[in-house]
Design a protein around this motif. Sequence first.
Motif, PDB file in Angstrom:
ATOM      1  N   LYS A 202       0.849  -1.193   0.000  1.00  0.00           N
ATOM      2  CA  LYS A 202       0.000   0.000   0.000  1.00  0.00           C
ATOM      3  C   LYS A 202       0.877   1.233   0.000  1.00  0.00           C
ATOM      4  O   LYS A 202       2.095   1.139   0.193  1.00  0.00           O
TER       5      LYS A 202
ATOM      6  N   CYS B  11      -5.152  -2.909   1.417  1.00  0.00           N
ATOM      7  CA  CYS B  11      -3.867  -3.101   0.717  1.00  0.00           C
ATOM      8  C   CYS B  11      -4.126  -3.816  -0.601  1.00  0.00           C
ATOM      9  O   CYS B  11      -5.205  -4.368  -0.827  1.00  0.00           O
TER      10      CYS B  11
ATOM     11  N   GLU C 163      -7.433   2.106  -6.195  1.00  0.00           N
ATOM     12  CA  GLU C 163      -7.834   2.002  -4.798  1.00  0.00           C
ATOM     13  C   GLU C 163      -9.330   2.286  -4.640  1.00  0.00           C
ATOM     14  O   GLU C 163     -10.002   1.680  -3.816  1.00  0.00           O
TER      15      GLU C 163
END
Length: 232
Positions: A22, A75, A209
């Motif tokens: 991440k 993540c 994301e």
Amino acid sequence: MSRPSSWSIARHRPEGPLTGYKIAYPMISADSRRGGFNGVALGRSQVYGAVADAVCIQSPRHRCPSSWCDCGFYCFHARDDARDLACDPQYQHCVLLEIAASGRFVRYELGLRYARQTIRSVQLGRCGCGRAATALADGGPGIVGWRRLHPVCGLCAGPRPVLTPEAFGVLLGHVPVQAEDTTEDGLAPLAGVGGEVDEATLVPLLSAEVALLQARLDQVQSRLEQLTHRSD
Ligand SMILES: [Zn+2]
Ligand SMILES: [Zn+2]
């Protein structure tokens, strides 16, 4: 932004820690004694250390990650996905974290949403000028009790005081912190800096994301549909 249709979601209890990647903003406490990180999407008001349990800011009554909430750490499974996201101009000053996820988690196609996080290593990435960052300097907005650090190269740091990767690692509780290996492309221009932006490349990066959050919406939608059918 189109929503990926192939996202599958399943809840699991882990057999052991899972590796993930991440990006996050490096932070230093106001008294300069502790290091930490600030998330790029959710939980921007919080700073987490090398080992942390997710906290839900919506409700203290459920455990993270809740099926009905977007809480928990996030993540990617693949390092490249996290690094791609770091190319987005708004995340330019982020660093790359390799983490171990444990506790309750939700698995998505591209990543995990999970309860407990242990940071295994930190990679500084690049300075704003494109060179490999070799240190961390004060920069950008902090939050109460914490200042934000920017990865910088020696030239751009100039006379400013900087933290070496090793010193930052000590403030994190002895986590390895490394400069990015740019031996192959150290002087290559960054995508989107001073040139044409390749839309075909950039759009998937921007959505990566956010797609994790969209998958959550898909899950809620299917639950709602199930409930609706059940009441027919
Ligand atoms: Zn929650
Ligand atoms: Zn620089």
